[in-house]
Design an enzyme around this catalytic site. Structure first.
Site, PDB file in Angstrom:
ATOM      1  CB  CYS B  79      -1.014  -0.023   1.141  1.00  0.00           C
ATOM      2  SG  CYS B  79      -2.298   1.236   0.941  1.00  0.00           S
ATOM      3  CG  HIS B 196      -4.346  -3.376   2.386  1.00  0.00           C
ATOM      4  ND1 HIS B 196      -3.405  -2.923   3.277  1.00  0.00           N
ATOM      5  CD2 HIS B 196      -4.919  -2.275   1.851  1.00  0.00           C
ATOM      6  CE1 HIS B 196      -3.423  -1.598   3.302  1.00  0.00           C
ATOM      7  NE2 HIS B 196      -4.330  -1.177   2.440  1.00  0.00           N
ATOM      8  CD  GLU B 198      -2.309  -5.989   4.915  1.00  0.00           C
ATOM      9  OE1 GLU B 198      -1.763  -6.289   3.837  1.00  0.00           O
ATOM     10  OE2 GLU B 198      -2.643  -4.822   5.209  1.00  0.00           O
TER      11      GLU B 198
END
Lengths: 258, 214
Positions: B79, B196, B198
């Site tokens: 990001c 993202h 994650e």
């Protein structure tokens, strides 16, 4: 293009899962962390946890739920219920949520939206609004009024104006929850959702009334919603996430497949 | 051991939790010396470019990152960590790290609907900014970190700016949002993703695993 999101809302009371029907009675249907993991594995796009714990001394239980979810579930999720200050918001974000969900507290003190947005960014602030259909009037020109305290208290605020103010003050997304449709499983309130979706430039999440996959199709097309919230239809095992997504895909909507 | 750079970025703990879940050892550090000596570095990020660069400079992490990159340490940016590795960001008019030539630019909803755009204005009257939600990533050139991707795999995005490397050869994957924009960029031992990883379910976790094995 962005996929339409399917989001599920888990109401949590004293660390246990509950589902409110017409906001009156709730019945326990299990462990929120386990349920979250199950939906994540099914391909759900996002989760909302709503803390309906009545007593303040049990609030800490929710933070424990949030952090256990964050360790096992790798999709975005927001947490709402009882968040009154920036510090309350910070505590759930630190515990692992991506977003906070503010509702009654923002009606009572709208500055909360601005404070949270400045502290964490607009993308982290979801303004959730409970909306009741009423007679159109000078005070409520849209015919939709904001209610709080789970639908028990009318506020005199016009839902459309409130949505626009919420965006202006820094909310990054709106949840439009129809009190009239909530728990009925008869379909989302399309006119309300569309009215607001066309008046703001932030994503709109439709809530209340989803009972069949075609209800989601309707609100994501005709209702112009960016995402649809589902509760009972998943919680009671009537449908899986994949079944809902397969249906939407077959009808030409773009949804995430895993 | 992967070192996660601590510069007050919002998603640091999310990335850490994902690594822990995968059984990948990691540590969080704001110490430039630790970053210089790291085996591998993840450079996460949520927030604004200006504030991010200010914190990096205050902590001496900007030069530590440049040195680690020059020394060949594998680095993964996420990001904001994919944006401020370029020379410049339009966000807050910020001079950035310059690990990769290029700049970070803002989505412009008014210019994103063009005649070349397959999305007709009737179905897409206005692109909402930030670009928030799940979107498909298509691979332009193979890369070890993207080797598991199938066409149409989606990742979770939240951003208003996107990276634009000066050399198209540094773009490995792209996403469409009104216009195609770079989703994954890199050069040598540096790789960075705008989405993202994650928070992108199984495909995102796999990318983190690929990085651990890279």
């Amino acid at each position: 293009m962005l996929s339409k999101r399917i989001i599920s809302c888990l109401d949590v009371r004293d660390g246990k899962l509950a589902k409110s029907v017409k906001f009156v009675d709730t019945k326990d249907i299990g462990d929120p962390v386990e349920k979250a993991r199950e939906y994540y594995q099914q391909g759900l796009d996002e989760l909302v946890f709503y803390d309906i714990t009545a007593s303040n001394e049990k609030r800490g239980i929710m933070l424990d739920v949030v952090s256990r979810v964050a360790e096992q579930v790798f999709i975005p999720f927001s947490v709402g219920g009882g968040l009154r200050t920036v510090e309350d918001c910070a505590s759930v974000l630190l515990a692992g949520a991506e977003k906070v969900n503010v509702n009654s507290a923002a009606v009572q003190r709208p500055q909360l939206i601005r404070e949270a947005s400045q502290a964490f960014g607009a993308q982290a602030v979801v303004l959730s609004m409970d909306v009741l259909r009423v007679e159109k009037s000078v005070q409520i020109p849209s015919g939709y009024e904001i209610v709080i305290h789970g639908g028990r208290t009318r506020t005199g605020l016009d839902a459309l104006q409130w949505a626009q103010r919420g965006e202006e003050w820094g909310a990054g997304e709106l949840v439009i929850n129809s009190i009239d449709a909530d728990g009925t499983q008869q379909g989302y309130e399309l006119a309300l959702t569309r009215l607001i979706a066309e008046a703001v430039s932030i994503p709109v999440i439709a809530s209340g009334g989803g009972g069949k996959p075609e209800h989601l199709y309707d609100v994501l097309t005709e209702g112009k919603a960016d995402a649809a919230l589902v509760a009972s239809m998943l919680h009671y095992g009537e449908y899986t996430v994949a079944e809902i997504k397969d249906y939407l895909t077959a009808r030409g909507l773009k949804v995430r497949k895993q | 051991m992967i070192t996660l750079i601590d510069y007050n970025a919002g998603n640091l703990t999310s990335v850490r939790r994902a690594l822990t879940h995968l059984g990948i050892p990691s540590q969080v550090s704001a110490d430039p010396e630790t970053v210089r000596r790291a085996d591998k570095i993840i450079f996460p990020g949520v927030g604004a470019a200006g504030a991010a660069m200010t914190t990096l400079r205050q902590r001496g992490l900007d030069s530590a990152l440049k040195e680690a990159f020059a020394a060949g340490t594998p680095i993964l940016g996420i990001c904001i960590g994919c944006q401020i590795i370029l020379d410049y960001s339009e966000e807050d008019d910020t001079e950035c790290l310059g690990l990769l030539p290029g700049k970070t630019v803002k989505f412009r909803p008014e210019t994103s609907i063009s005649p070349k755009n397959p999305l007709s204005p009737s179905t897409n009257p206005l692109l909402k900014i930030p670009h928030m939600g799940w979107n498909a990533v298509s691979v332009l050139q193979p890369h070890p970190l993207l080797r598991h991707l199938r066409s149409g795999d989606e990742f979770y995005y939240v951003h208003s700016y996107y990276p634009q490397p000066a050399d198209p050869a540094h773009t490995y994957a792209q996403t469409e949002y009104g216009i195609p924009f770079p989703a994954a960029i890199g050069k040598d031992n540096l790789f960075a993703v705008q989405f993202h990883a994650e928070k992108s379910g199984a495909v995102g976790l796999r990318l983190l695993e690929n990085f651990a094995q890279w």
